[in-house]
Design a protein around this motif. Structure first.
Motif, PDB file in Angstrom:
ATOM      1  N   ALA A   1       3.645   2.366  -9.351  1.00 15.59           N
ATOM      2  CA  ALA A   1       2.905   1.727  -8.259  1.00 15.59           C
ATOM      3  C   ALA A   1       1.445   1.498  -8.625  1.00 15.59           C
ATOM      4  O   ALA A   1       0.833   0.529  -8.169  1.00 15.59           O
ATOM      5  CB  ALA A   1       3.001   2.589  -6.996  1.00 15.59           C
ATOM      6  N   ALA A   2       0.887   2.378  -9.420  1.00 14.46           N
ATOM      7  CA  ALA A   2      -0.550   2.308  -9.705  1.00 14.46           C
ATOM      8  C   ALA A   2      -0.871   1.179 -10.684  1.00 14.46           C
ATOM      9  O   ALA A   2      -0.173   0.971 -11.676  1.00 14.46           O
ATOM     10  CB  ALA A   2      -1.023   3.645 -10.279  1.00 14.46           C
ATOM     11  N   GLY A   3      -1.924   0.424 -10.366  1.00 12.43           N
ATOM     12  CA  GLY A   3      -2.453  -0.548 -11.307  1.00 12.43           C
ATOM     13  C   GLY A   3      -1.789  -1.904 -11.319  1.00 12.43           C
ATOM     14  O   GLY A   3      -2.199  -2.783 -12.094  1.00 12.43           O
ATOM     15  N   ARG A   4      -0.776  -2.149 -10.476  1.00 14.19           N
ATOM     16  CA  ARG A   4      -0.128  -3.448 -10.465  1.00 14.19           C
ATOM     17  C   ARG A   4      -0.884  -4.415  -9.562  1.00 14.19           C
ATOM     18  O   ARG A   4      -1.405  -4.012  -8.514  1.00 14.19           O
ATOM     19  CB  ARG A   4       1.314  -3.319  -9.980  1.00 14.19           C
ATOM     20  CG  ARG A   4       2.241  -2.652 -10.961  1.00 14.19           C
ATOM     21  CD  ARG A   4       3.662  -2.552 -10.455  1.00 14.19           C
ATOM     22  NE  ARG A   4       4.183  -3.809  -9.936  1.00 14.19           N
ATOM     23  CZ  ARG A   4       5.450  -4.000  -9.587  1.00 14.19           C
ATOM     24  NH1 ARG A   4       6.309  -2.996  -9.690  1.00 14.19           N
ATOM     25  NH2 ARG A   4       5.849  -5.162  -9.119  1.00 14.19           N
ATOM     26  N   PRO A   5      -0.932  -5.694  -9.888  1.00  7.97           N
ATOM     27  CA  PRO A   5      -1.583  -6.672  -8.999  1.00  7.97           C
ATOM     28  C   PRO A   5      -0.890  -6.703  -7.647  1.00  7.97           C
ATOM     29  O   PRO A   5       0.342  -6.709  -7.555  1.00  7.97           O
ATOM     30  CB  PRO A   5      -1.402  -7.994  -9.753  1.00  7.97           C
ATOM     31  CG  PRO A   5      -1.165  -7.621 -11.169  1.00  7.97           C
ATOM     32  CD  PRO A   5      -0.450  -6.311 -11.144  1.00  7.97           C
TER      33      PRO A   5
ATOM     34  N   VAL B   1       0.864  -1.180   0.000  1.00  3.26           N
ATOM     35  CA  VAL B   1       0.000   0.000   0.000  1.00  3.26           C
ATOM     36  C   VAL B   1       0.899   1.228   0.000  1.00  3.26           C
ATOM     37  O   VAL B   1       1.747   1.381   0.895  1.00  3.26           O
ATOM     38  CB  VAL B   1      -0.927   0.018   1.229  1.00  3.26           C
ATOM     39  CG1 VAL B   1      -1.806   1.266   1.215  1.00  3.26           C
ATOM     40  CG2 VAL B   1      -1.781  -1.250   1.277  1.00  3.26           C
ATOM     41  N   PHE B   2       0.726   2.107  -0.988  1.00  7.31           N
ATOM     42  CA  PHE B   2       1.553   3.304  -1.115  1.00  7.31           C
ATOM     43  C   PHE B   2       0.716   4.555  -0.867  1.00  7.31           C
ATOM     44  O   PHE B   2      -0.337   4.733  -1.487  1.00  7.31           O
ATOM     45  CB  PHE B   2       2.185   3.383  -2.505  1.00  7.31           C
ATOM     46  CG  PHE B   2       3.280   2.384  -2.738  1.00  7.31           C
ATOM     47  CD1 PHE B   2       4.596   2.707  -2.477  1.00  7.31           C
ATOM     48  CD2 PHE B   2       2.982   1.109  -3.210  1.00  7.31           C
ATOM     49  CE1 PHE B   2       5.613   1.791  -2.684  1.00  7.31           C
ATOM     50  CE2 PHE B   2       3.977   0.180  -3.417  1.00  7.31           C
ATOM     51  CZ  PHE B   2       5.308   0.516  -3.152  1.00  7.31           C
ATOM     52  N   VAL B   3       1.208   5.424   0.020  1.00  7.60           N
ATOM     53  CA  VAL B   3       0.589   6.719   0.295  1.00  7.60           C
ATOM     54  C   VAL B   3       1.618   7.797  -0.013  1.00  7.60           C
ATOM     55  O   VAL B   3       2.714   7.803   0.568  1.00  7.60           O
ATOM     56  CB  VAL B   3       0.129   6.834   1.757  1.00  7.60           C
ATOM     57  CG1 VAL B   3      -0.342   8.262   2.055  1.00  7.60           C
ATOM     58  CG2 VAL B   3      -0.977   5.829   2.055  1.00  7.60           C
ATOM     59  N   GLY B   4       1.294   8.698  -0.922  1.00  4.66           N
ATOM     60  CA  GLY B   4       2.216   9.774  -1.272  1.00  4.66           C
ATOM     61  C   GLY B   4       2.196  10.034  -2.763  1.00  4.66           C
ATOM     62  O   GLY B   4       1.497   9.356  -3.531  1.00  4.66           O
TER      63      GLY B   4
END
Length: 406
Positions: A266-270, A255-258
């Motif tokens: 980071a977005a959209g990867r399983p 989980v990435f915040v920033g």
């Protein structure tokens, strides 16, 4: 001239960014400002702002937030961060007269990091108005992947940074690595003080029940049935977001915040959940939603996000940075690793497979944070350093260090 008391002290805090911009230094400055006001000081923050923020404030005016902190924003171009992930706002020429105006108003000027134009302008204004300044240096030289950025850092620290450090009545550092750095770059003998950042242990706390944790997961549409490893910070190589992505494993979700130039990866990867930048109340929920905190950053010492994660009762996996040495962390309860994707993956997989280990490390994190980090104590230490800067006395080290308190 008598030294002002806390209830009459006028403090100018200077930072290149300030909330709602997301980042560690701006969060520290925000908490310092709020708690200084609660101690009775009058506080103005000089910082950058987007065109919309400056228009809302009014040309040259000062806005006041809900906690009694006066905020003066100067219009800035932020393209270096948006395009290259380099957090270096370029401020308009209005910075110079505003720095002079508020340095004349202040009893003491507190600069945050000598790398930025806000600190250069306010430091020069403090010298011209003969207002003593204190400087918090958060990091040493950052090992940025760009050789141009590294060379610019060296040049800035060698010229503007050296002057600011030499003139500072007190230089505040968070660890021994930065203490050595400032000593090599002009800080006067006897001026350097080790002061840990504070933490809001009420806002940052563990989930009180499984139901509360599940509600936090539902808020961000995170799966209830997976071990979640959280990253909070700018998604740039310095913070290690690329290294954590390389350590992805079926045993856990990330989980990435920033925000940052690594966000697209980071977005959209399983198995990867990208939440973007979040407001403060949502960040506290993100900590409560997750099981483990990971930050494979470089040359940061003891970052504020690690303190937040510990206060939130999360097991911590981070880089074995020399900056942690003064804090006396128990390595059986905090994983301090080389910056290697394989070792990071193995440590996270072991934690994902062992609920009792996560619980034991989480209890240690919470106890350490509540015992060693508190904003009211941090603020009282600041006020003591301000008074010493004003009176010209040597002052004393804070009476309680993290090592002693742990």
């Amino acid at each position: 001239m008598s030294t002002p008391t806390a209830r009459s002290l006028r403090v100018l805090l200077v930072s290149h960014y300030y909330p709602p911009h997301v980042g560690g230094i701006e969060n520290v400055v925000r908490q310092e400002a709020v708690h200084l006001v609660r101690q009775g000081a009058s506080v103005t923050v000089l910082t950058s702002g987007t065109p919309a923020e400056v228009r809302a404030q009014g040309r040259g005016a000062a806005g006041e937030d809900g906690d009694g902190v006066r905020v003066v924003r100067v219009a800035a171009w932020n393209g270096l961060e948006e395009r290259r992930g380099v957090p270096f706002p370029v401020l308009s020429p209005r910075l110079v007269p505003l720095a002079l105006r508020w340095a004349r108003w202040a009893d003491v000027v507190h600069l945050h990091d000598c790398l930025y134009t806000t600190s250069w302008a306010a430091g020069a204004a403090a010298a011209l108005t003969r207002t003593p300044h204190v400087l918090t240096q958060h990091v040493a030289l950052v090992d940025h992947p760009s050789p141009v950025v590294r060379q610019v850092q060296r040049a800035v620290y060698a010229v503007a940074g050296r002057g600011l450090l030499r003139r500072a009545r007190r230089v505040i550092v968070l660890n021994s690595s930065v203490a050595g750095f400032v000593a090599d770059h002009g800080a006067r003998t006897g001026s350097v003080r080790h002061v840990a950042n504070g933490i809001d242990a009420v806002g940052f706390r563990p989930a009180g029940s499984r139901e509360e944790r599940d509600r936090a997961r539902d808020r961000f549409r995170l799966p209830r049935d997976r071990v979640l490893v959280l990253f909070v910070g700018r998604l740039v190589p310095k913070k290690g977001s690329d290294l954590l992505l390389a350590a992805a494993d079926p045993a856990y979700d990330l989980v990435f915040v920033g925000e940052g130039n690594e966000a697209g990866r980071a977005a959209g990867r399983p198995g990867v959940h990208y939440l973007g930048a979040l407001p403060p109340d949502a960040v506290t929920d993100a900590y409560r939603a997750c099981d483990v905190f990971a930050l494979p950053s470089t040359t940061e010492g003891f970052p504020l996000t690690v303190q937040e994660a510990m206060a939130s009762g999360l097991p911590v996996v981070t880089t074995d940075d020399p900056g942690y040495a003064p804090y006396g962390l128990d390595r059986d309860h905090v994983r301090l690793l080389p910056r290697d994707a394989g070792e990071l993956r193995a440590a996270l997989a072991a934690l994902a497979a062992d609920t009792r280990l996560r619980e034991r490390m989480g209890r240690y994190s919470r106890h350490y944070a509540t015992s060693c980090f508190a904003w009211p104590e941090h603020t009282r230490t600041l006020l003591g350093l301000y008074r010493c800067a004003l009176s010209g006395t040597p002052g004393e080290q804070p009476s309680r260090t993290p090592v002693e308190a742990a």
